[in-house]
Write a protein that holds these residues in place. Sequence first.
Motif, PDB file in Angstrom:
ATOM      1  N   ASP A 134      37.546  65.654  67.780  1.00 31.29           N
ATOM      2  CA  ASP A 134      38.690  64.745  67.745  1.00 31.29           C
ATOM      3  C   ASP A 134      38.304  63.325  67.342  1.00 31.29           C
ATOM      4  O   ASP A 134      37.400  62.725  67.933  1.00 31.29           O
ATOM      5  N   ASN A 135      38.996  62.819  66.325  1.00 30.73           N
ATOM      6  CA  ASN A 135      38.789  61.460  65.809  1.00 30.73           C
ATOM      7  C   ASN A 135      37.378  61.248  65.276  1.00 30.73           C
ATOM      8  O   ASN A 135      36.933  60.108  65.111  1.00 30.73           O
ATOM      9  N   ASP A 160      41.629  63.687  62.369  1.00 26.04           N
ATOM     10  CA  ASP A 160      42.331  62.488  62.822  1.00 26.04           C
ATOM     11  C   ASP A 160      43.357  62.871  63.882  1.00 26.04           C
ATOM     12  O   ASP A 160      44.561  62.932  63.613  1.00 26.04           O
ATOM     13  N   THR A 161      42.878  63.113  65.090  1.00 32.80           N
ATOM     14  CA  THR A 161      43.757  63.526  66.175  1.00 32.80           C
ATOM     15  C   THR A 161      44.758  62.430  66.528  1.00 32.80           C
ATOM     16  O   THR A 161      45.937  62.712  66.796  1.00 32.80           O
ATOM     17  N   ALA A 162      44.322  61.189  66.508  1.00 35.05           N
ATOM     18  CA  ALA A 162      45.222  60.076  66.826  1.00 35.05           C
ATOM     19  C   ALA A 162      46.349  59.996  65.801  1.00 35.05           C
ATOM     20  O   ALA A 162      47.525  59.837  66.162  1.00 35.05           O
ATOM     21  N   ARG A 221      47.465  60.666  78.527  1.00 36.19           N
ATOM     22  CA  ARG A 221      46.194  59.939  78.617  1.00 36.19           C
ATOM     23  C   ARG A 221      45.555  60.085  79.994  1.00 36.19           C
ATOM     24  O   ARG A 221      44.329  60.116  80.115  1.00 36.19           O
ATOM     25  N   ARG A 225      51.659  68.540  65.667  1.00 34.42           N
ATOM     26  CA  ARG A 225      50.285  68.023  65.749  1.00 34.42           C
ATOM     27  C   ARG A 225      49.294  69.023  65.165  1.00 34.42           C
ATOM     28  O   ARG A 225      48.405  68.650  64.403  1.00 34.42           O
TER      29      ARG A 225
END
Length: 246
Positions: free
Chosen positions: A18-19, A23-25, A61, A109
């Motif tokens: 991830d990231n 590009d998970t964000a 989060r 996503r």
Amino acid sequence: MWNIMESRGVSSIIFDLDNTLVDTAGAGLIAIQKVCELLKSTHVQESHIKDICDCFLRKLRHESFDPSEGKTIDEVRIHHWYEALQETQGTDPDPALATNCYYTWKKTRLQVLTFSPEVRSLLEELRKNYKLLLLTNGDTQTQWEKIEAARCEGLFSLVVVGGDHPEQKPAHSIFTHCFESAGVRPQDCIMVGDSLSTDIQGGINAGVRATVWINSDCKSLPQGSVTPDYTVPSVLNLNDVLLKLR
């Protein structure tokens, strides 16, 4: 082949997912936008929509998921949406709406969580000379769904998901599992990832030859944080680091 790799000083590269590789964000932002479009088509007040999505993201989060409690990650995250709708609007929402929000977010996503052509090309080139390992933290179901969406097959000699093991990065044990399963030594590996606290700290704890921090936002190194051996803005700059390590 072993002698060639020895001369380079590095024979294996451990990647975070991830990231780092995907590009998970960015995928998350696209997914939230899709949920916003969904909510605009319902009875939800438009002035509440941003707050609902922000509330969901806060819950995501700070999420603490324990599979032993008998709930799936899907059920937990549907409940995040339910609570976000409830807390923002002050009334009990339709459970079906929370479910629809979640699966819209999840499906969107995953659809955009793919390797860019440039990243895929980099990995295909690197695997000709290096043993590539993928080591990602996270819930078993969620991470394997991402790995499948990114079409990782054939690119990595070993794929390890933290949720499948007693400890996740930065724990030494999961790195030891990677080394032993892949038949490599810590000093033959570099660790590449975007998280200072898990990827970089974990690599240092495990005794890898070098750590590479993906700092896509060009942030300053936080005071008191662990210090990576190398910092690059993108995984696409990795060849520059490998040249220095030869």
